[in-house]
Each structure stands twice: as C-alpha cells, then as structure tokens.
Design a protein around this motif. Sequence first.
Motif, mmCIF file in Angstrom:
data_model
loop_
_atom_site.group_PDB
_atom_site.id
_atom_site.type_symbol
_atom_site.label_atom_id
_atom_site.label_comp_id
_atom_site.label_asym_id
_atom_site.label_seq_id
_atom_site.Cartn_x
_atom_site.Cartn_y
_atom_site.Cartn_z
ATOM 1 N N ARG A 121 -50.158 5.803 -55.715
ATOM 2 C CA ARG A 121 -50.519 4.941 -54.589
ATOM 3 C C ARG A 121 -51.330 5.699 -53.533
ATOM 4 N NH1 ARG A 121 -45.890 3.540 -51.299
ATOM 5 N NH2 ARG A 121 -46.939 4.412 -49.528
ATOM 6 N N ASP A 122 -50.894 6.914 -53.198
ATOM 7 C CA ASP A 122 -51.591 7.708 -52.188
ATOM 8 C C ASP A 122 -52.965 8.169 -52.694
ATOM 9 O OD1 ASP A 122 -49.505 7.417 -50.390
ATOM 10 O OD2 ASP A 122 -48.593 9.346 -50.900
ATOM 11 N N GLU A 123 -53.047 8.577 -53.954
ATOM 12 C CA GLU A 123 -54.341 8.958 -54.529
ATOM 13 C C GLU A 123 -55.302 7.776 -54.506
ATOM 14 O OE1 GLU A 123 -52.676 12.288 -57.732
ATOM 15 O OE2 GLU A 123 -53.056 10.225 -58.381
ATOM 16 N N THR A 156 -57.748 8.613 -45.709
ATOM 17 C CA THR A 156 -57.703 10.037 -45.367
ATOM 18 C C THR A 156 -56.251 10.469 -45.297
ATOM 19 O OG1 THR A 156 -59.720 9.848 -44.066
ATOM 20 C CG2 THR A 156 -58.347 11.758 -43.633
ATOM 21 N N GLU A 157 -55.942 11.602 -45.901
ATOM 22 C CA GLU A 157 -54.584 12.126 -45.772
ATOM 23 C C GLU A 157 -54.424 12.749 -44.377
ATOM 24 O OE1 GLU A 157 -54.190 14.999 -48.913
ATOM 25 O OE2 GLU A 157 -55.723 16.294 -48.074
ATOM 26 N N GLU A 197 -52.095 19.920 -50.153
ATOM 27 C CA GLU A 197 -51.668 21.114 -50.880
ATOM 28 C C GLU A 197 -52.701 22.229 -50.890
ATOM 29 O OE1 GLU A 197 -51.413 20.690 -55.295
ATOM 30 O OE2 GLU A 197 -52.257 18.691 -54.930
ATOM 31 N N TYR A 198 -53.962 21.961 -50.601
ATOM 32 C CA TYR A 198 -54.995 22.988 -50.693
ATOM 33 C C TYR A 198 -55.513 23.487 -49.354
ATOM 34 C CZ TYR A 198 -55.000 21.554 -55.568
ATOM 35 O OH TYR A 198 -54.624 21.255 -56.857
ATOM 36 N N VAL A 199 -54.917 23.069 -48.251
ATOM 37 C CA VAL A 199 -55.383 23.503 -46.936
ATOM 38 C C VAL A 199 -55.392 25.024 -46.843
ATOM 39 C CG1 VAL A 199 -54.919 23.470 -44.452
ATOM 40 C CG2 VAL A 199 -54.633 21.391 -45.794
ATOM 41 N N SER A 235 -57.270 17.096 -49.772
ATOM 42 C CA SER A 235 -56.615 17.789 -50.892
ATOM 43 C C SER A 235 -56.273 16.819 -52.012
ATOM 44 C CB SER A 235 -55.315 18.468 -50.434
ATOM 45 O OG SER A 235 -55.550 19.609 -49.665
ATOM 46 N N ILE A 236 -55.836 15.635 -51.655
ATOM 47 C CA ILE A 236 -55.400 14.655 -52.652
ATOM 48 C C ILE A 236 -56.564 14.184 -53.531
ATOM 49 C CG2 ILE A 236 -55.666 12.520 -51.318
ATOM 50 C CD1 ILE A 236 -52.787 11.811 -52.349
ATOM 51 N N SER A 237 -57.796 14.465 -53.116
ATOM 52 C CA SER A 237 -58.978 14.116 -53.909
ATOM 53 C C SER A 237 -59.313 15.188 -54.940
ATOM 54 C CB SER A 237 -60.197 13.925 -52.994
ATOM 55 O OG SER A 237 -60.010 12.847 -52.124
#
Length: 136
Positions: free
Chosen positions: A17-19, A28-29, A35-37, A124-126
């Motif tokens: 759902r978030d993706e 936008t998250e 996770e990649y920040v 990151s979620i992308s």
Amino acid sequence: MAEDRKTDAQWREQLSRDEYKVLRQGGTEAPWTGEYVDEKRRGVYRCRACGAELFASDTKFDSRCGWPSFWTPMAGDRVRLLEDDSLGMRRTEVRCANCDSHLGHVFYGEGWDNPDDARFCINSISLTLEPADDAQ
C-alpha cells in the motif's frame, strides 16, 4: 526502454500500500523515515517497481534533507523529468523512465559541490539497493 505498461490492478497486486501510494500516486514518505537515508554501502539503486538501474552509490551524498540524495542518475535516459506545479510551487518531478513510477524531485541551484549543482531527492520506498560484491 519502457516496459510493457501494467494495469492499475497489477500495480496494486505487486506493490505494498505504501509503495503504491508513492510510486504510482506520486506520494512522499515522511522525512528521516526511509531505509536509505543514512545508507553508506556501495552498490546500485534500482526502481522498486520495475528493477531498472537508476542511481549509483558513488553519486549519493548527505544533503541533510531527510531523503536519500544523489547528484545525478546513472545515465540521463534512466529518469524522466516533469514540471510539477503542485503544492503551490514549481518543482521538477523525477520518474523512472522504464515504468513511469514516481521517484521524487530534483532541485538545482542550492549550492551543492557537484557538476550540475543538483540534488535528486528520492524516496527510499521508490528504491532497492543492490549492494556491490565488496560492499561493507
């Protein structure tokens, strides 16, 4: 390079759902949640939706903005840039050239020490990181 276009139902089945909200609906998250920040491993960042190679870790830098930042994609044809006038301001949206998924935005002229003074601010979620064989 564009992949066969999937239906909305196929994307909903493939993505969480978030993706889906970010990649297919342009969401936008929240800052500092991805996770990649703070990711430092070497490797290639791929589109989470289709797996296309988008960014190399050696172009990632700490912009202190709350999202992973890169100064350039792996090649100019890996992403599409679209003018975005939402939210009452002019921005440049970054989309995957292969599957047309929303990745984030690019900003220029902020004083970054890179060839184009660019900050590709990407959710990151992308992305998914494919670590290099020697990644620590």
